[in-house]
Design an enzyme around this catalytic site. Structure first.
Site, PDB file in Angstrom:
ATOM      1  N   HIS A 188       0.840  -1.209   0.000  1.00 51.87           N
ATOM      2  CA  HIS A 188       0.000   0.000   0.000  1.00 51.87           C
ATOM      3  C   HIS A 188       0.873   1.257   0.000  1.00 51.87           C
ATOM      4  O   HIS A 188       0.602   2.219  -0.719  1.00 51.87           O
ATOM      5  CB  HIS A 188      -0.882   0.055   1.256  1.00 51.87           C
ATOM      6  N   LYS A 191     -17.914  -5.475   8.694  1.00 50.84           N
ATOM      7  CA  LYS A 191     -16.747  -6.324   8.493  1.00 50.84           C
ATOM      8  C   LYS A 191     -15.956  -6.353   9.796  1.00 50.84           C
ATOM      9  O   LYS A 191     -15.667  -5.302  10.368  1.00 50.84           O
ATOM     10  CB  LYS A 191     -15.891  -5.708   7.380  1.00 50.84           C
ATOM     11  N   ARG A 223      -2.179  -6.397  -8.193  1.00 50.85           N
ATOM     12  CA  ARG A 223      -1.050  -7.283  -7.884  1.00 50.85           C
ATOM     13  C   ARG A 223      -0.864  -8.338  -8.965  1.00 50.85           C
ATOM     14  O   ARG A 223       0.210  -8.552  -9.471  1.00 50.85           O
ATOM     15  CB  ARG A 223      -1.272  -7.980  -6.536  1.00 50.85           C
ATOM     16  N   SER A 249      -3.016  -7.563   3.287  1.00 52.16           N
ATOM     17  CA  SER A 249      -3.282  -7.398   4.722  1.00 52.16           C
ATOM     18  C   SER A 249      -3.659  -8.743   5.340  1.00 52.16           C
ATOM     19  O   SER A 249      -3.338  -9.020   6.492  1.00 52.16           O
ATOM     20  CB  SER A 249      -4.414  -6.391   4.937  1.00 52.16           C
TER      21      SER A 249
HETATM   22  O1  PNS Z   1      -8.641  -2.848   0.456  1.00 51.79           O
HETATM   23  P1  PNS Z   1      -9.917  -3.374  -0.123  1.00 51.79           P
HETATM   24  O2  PNS Z   1     -10.681  -4.100   0.954  1.00 51.79           O
HETATM   25  O3  PNS Z   1      -9.676  -4.191  -1.340  1.00 51.79           O
HETATM   26  O4  PNS Z   1     -10.795  -2.106  -0.534  1.00 51.79           O
HETATM   27  C1  PNS Z   1     -12.065  -2.260  -1.108  1.00 51.79           C
HETATM   28  C2  PNS Z   1     -12.804  -0.916  -1.236  1.00 51.79           C
HETATM   29  C3  PNS Z   1     -12.801  -0.168   0.071  1.00 51.79           C
HETATM   30  C4  PNS Z   1     -12.125  -0.071  -2.300  1.00 51.79           C
HETATM   31  C5  PNS Z   1     -14.246  -1.251  -1.703  1.00 51.79           C
HETATM   32  O5  PNS Z   1     -14.758  -2.265  -0.904  1.00 51.79           O
HETATM   33  C6  PNS Z   1     -15.187  -0.044  -1.642  1.00 51.79           C
HETATM   34  O6  PNS Z   1     -15.050   0.889  -2.385  1.00 51.79           O
HETATM   35  N1  PNS Z   1     -16.153  -0.106  -0.689  1.00 51.79           N
HETATM   36  C7  PNS Z   1     -17.129   0.927  -0.471  1.00 51.79           C
HETATM   37  C8  PNS Z   1     -18.503   0.511  -1.011  1.00 51.79           C
HETATM   38  C9  PNS Z   1     -18.503   0.632  -2.518  1.00 51.79           C
HETATM   39  O7  PNS Z   1     -18.521   1.721  -3.048  1.00 51.79           O
HETATM   40  N2  PNS Z   1     -18.400  -0.528  -3.230  1.00 51.79           N
HETATM   41  C10 PNS Z   1     -18.155  -0.581  -4.665  1.00 51.79           C
HETATM   42  C11 PNS Z   1     -19.378  -0.529  -5.505  1.00 51.79           C
HETATM   43  S1  PNS Z   1     -20.117  -2.094  -5.755  1.00 51.79           S
END
Ligand code: PNS
Length: 161
Positions: A17, A41, A90, A128
């Site tokens: 990150h 979560k 990745r 993570s």
């Molecule tokens: O580090 P991550 O867990 O891969 O991040 C995922 C994240 C936070 C980018 C994604 O889950 C997100 O944007 N969540 C907020 C809700 C949302 O807008 N979801 C996408 C539309 S379906």
């Protein structure tokens, strides 16, 4: 002014990150690291803990700030007037999910573009989840996360022992 948001769970933040943040800080005028505050979560760290940790680690970049958001990313991006979402890729396994999310977000907010940065090769295996798994068994996580946050991670797994 190009304002970008780098969203994620960051539970905890890793060298992967931080590499994306450093490179984004060079590419965009302003970068907001957006920590997802998702109460559904079960996270290792609270939202405030994650924000504080990241704030300390990115203090050296004058154009990077850290914030948390709840709900949809597109709504948050609109609210802070960000035009770009940054995501790290990745491996090909990340691609399908990321493409779907990027396209959904763009349908919801057409002025918003997702920019993918390929993760540096030396961190392409890192997540993570891997850090949490290693730490939970008392493994050495010094190759995965900065020294400053190792005691905080280890403390989470020492409780109750
Ligand atoms: O580090 P991550 O867990 O891969 O991040 C995922 C994240 C936070 C980018 C994604 O889950 C997100 O944007 N969540 C907020 C809700 C949302 O807008 N979801 C996408 C539309 S379906």
């Amino acid at each position: 002014m190009k304002k970008a948001i780098y969203p994620g769970s960051f539970d905890p933040i890793t060298f992967g990150h931080l590499d994306i943040i450093e490179r984004s800080a060079r590419l965009f005028d302003e970068v907001v690291v957006g920590v997802l505050a998702n109460s559904a979560k079960s996270a290792l760290f609270s939202t405030a803990e994650r924000v504080n940790m990241i704030q300390e680690l990115v203090a050296k970049y004058p154009n990077v700030t850290v914030d948390s958001f709840d709900g949809l990313l597109v709504d948050y991006a609109r609210q802070i007037d960000a035009q770009i979402i940054i995501r790290g890729l990745r491996a090909v396994t990340d691609f399908e999910y990321e493409l779907q999310i990027a396209q959904t977000n763009r349908v919801e907010y057409p002025a918003l573009d997702t920019v993918f940065l390929t993760t540096s090769l030396n961190y392409s295996y890192l997540s993570s989840t891997i850090v949490r798994e290693f730490a939970s068994y008392g493994g050495d996580i010094s190759r995965f996360v900065p020294q400053e946050i190792i005691p905080l991670i280890e403390a989470k797994y020492q409780r109750g022992q």
